[in-house]
Design an enzyme around this catalytic site. Structure first.
Site, PDB file in Angstrom:
ATOM      1  N   CYS A  90      -8.013 -12.809  -1.234  1.00  0.00           N
ATOM      2  CA  CYS A  90      -6.849 -12.621  -2.232  1.00  0.00           C
ATOM      3  C   CYS A  90      -6.834 -13.377  -3.504  1.00  0.00           C
ATOM      4  O   CYS A  90      -6.279 -13.017  -4.539  1.00  0.00           O
ATOM      5  CB  CYS A  90      -5.549 -13.311  -1.418  1.00  0.00           C
ATOM      6  SG  CYS A  90      -5.136 -12.385   0.042  1.00  0.00           S
ATOM      7  N   ASP A 146      10.749   6.341 -14.578  1.00  0.00           N
ATOM      8  CA  ASP A 146      11.757   6.749 -14.001  1.00  0.00           C
ATOM      9  C   ASP A 146      12.075   6.326 -12.614  1.00  0.00           C
ATOM     10  O   ASP A 146      12.859   6.598 -11.819  1.00  0.00           O
ATOM     11  CB  ASP A 146      11.637   8.414 -13.957  1.00  0.00           C
ATOM     12  CG  ASP A 146      10.309   8.706 -12.943  1.00  0.00           C
ATOM     13  OD1 ASP A 146       9.631   7.862 -12.554  1.00  0.00           O
ATOM     14  OD2 ASP A 146       9.615  10.005 -12.705  1.00  0.00           O
TER      15      ASP A 146
HETATM   16  C1  BEZ Z   1      -8.468 -13.131   2.573  1.00  0.00           C
HETATM   17  O1  BEZ Z   1      -7.783 -13.001   1.850  1.00  0.00           O
HETATM   18  O2  BEZ Z   1      -9.550 -13.656   2.255  1.00  0.00           O
HETATM   19  C2  BEZ Z   1      -8.091 -12.514   3.898  1.00  0.00           C
HETATM   20  C3  BEZ Z   1      -6.716 -12.499   4.368  1.00  0.00           C
HETATM   21  C4  BEZ Z   1      -6.640 -11.965   5.610  1.00  0.00           C
HETATM   22  C5  BEZ Z   1      -7.499 -11.727   6.538  1.00  0.00           C
HETATM   23  C6  BEZ Z   1      -9.179 -11.701   6.031  1.00  0.00           C
HETATM   24  C7  BEZ Z   1      -9.149 -12.149   4.681  1.00  0.00           C
END
Ligand code: BEZ
Length: 221
Positions: A46, A138
């Site tokens: 992430c 929209d």
């Molecule tokens: C990650 O962002 O690294 C991650 C988050 C949840 C499960 C596996 C990876």
């Protein structure tokens, strides 16, 4: 099953975010929008995704697309995590250039069908999958993509699909496999030959096929 389908008006939800409480349609205004969800704050994949998104905000801006992220942690966590994300980009002290929705009660994650049943936290609760929603001016859903938590997305591909969505919203064309801006596009099947000739001043070329059917029609948009 909860979720939003292509062509549906995207829910005008209210949520707490890192820029305060928003009403989604007001946040979007007349712009296109992209909402991308993340499993959790302070996780490695992430962090790389948010950092990449932050690094190419100019590309989204150029296309008139407002960006917003979501994960199932609090505003306070999001604010602290944002500092890590910007430091990962070598931009310590610069704020994250788009807000993050705090869906710590998983209300939106359930409403939008974003939970990943295979990724469970220490309390036995599912995490959010990596969803992408592109919303048109929209307010209707134009594209959705759903990746599991363990597979990071390709943000260059997201820009590419936005280019396709914006082009095909304006012109009666469709973009073929691996299309990139500048490449030829296909004339949509519902257009007659006469309509295609009238609509595409750059000309239409048709590929001969064993079936003899004239459906592989290219033009330069
Ligand atoms: C990650 O962002 O690294 C991650 C988050 C949840 C499960 C596996 C990876």
């Amino acid at each position: 099953m909860p979720g939003v389908l292509l062509g549906d008006v995207f829910p005008n939800f209210e949520a707490e975010t890192t820029i305060g409480r928003i009403k989604f349609h007001d946040f979007l205004g007349d712009s296109w929008g992209i909402l991308f969800s993340h499993p959790r704050d302070f996780t490695p994949v992430c962090t790389t995704e948010l950092a990449c998104a932050a690094g190419i905000t100019g590309e989204f801006k150029k296309r008139g697309v407002k960006m917003i992220a979501l994960s199932i942690d609090s505003v306070e966590d999001h604010t602290n995590w944002s500092k890590d994300v910007m430091a990962f980009n070598g931009e310590t002290g610069t704020p994250l250039p788009f807000p993050i929705i705090a869906d710590d009660k998983r209300v939106l994650s359930v409403q939008l069908g974003m939970l990943d049943p295979d990724e469970i936290d220490k309390d036995g609760m599912p995490l959010t999958a990596r969803c992408v929603f592109v919303i048109g001016p929209d307010k209707k859903l134009k594209l959705s993509i759903l990746y599991p938590a363990t597979t990071g997305r390709n943000f260059d591909e997201l820009l590419r699909v936005i280019d396709s969505l914006q082009l095909t919203a304006q012109k009666k064309v469709a973009t073929p496999v691996n299309w990139k801006p500048g490449d030829k596009v296909m004339v949509i099947p519902s257009l007659s030959e006469a309509e295609a000739t009238a609509l595409f001043p750059n000309g239409v070329t048709c590929k001969e096929l064993p079936s003899g059917k004239k459906y592989l029609r290219y033009t330069q948009p």
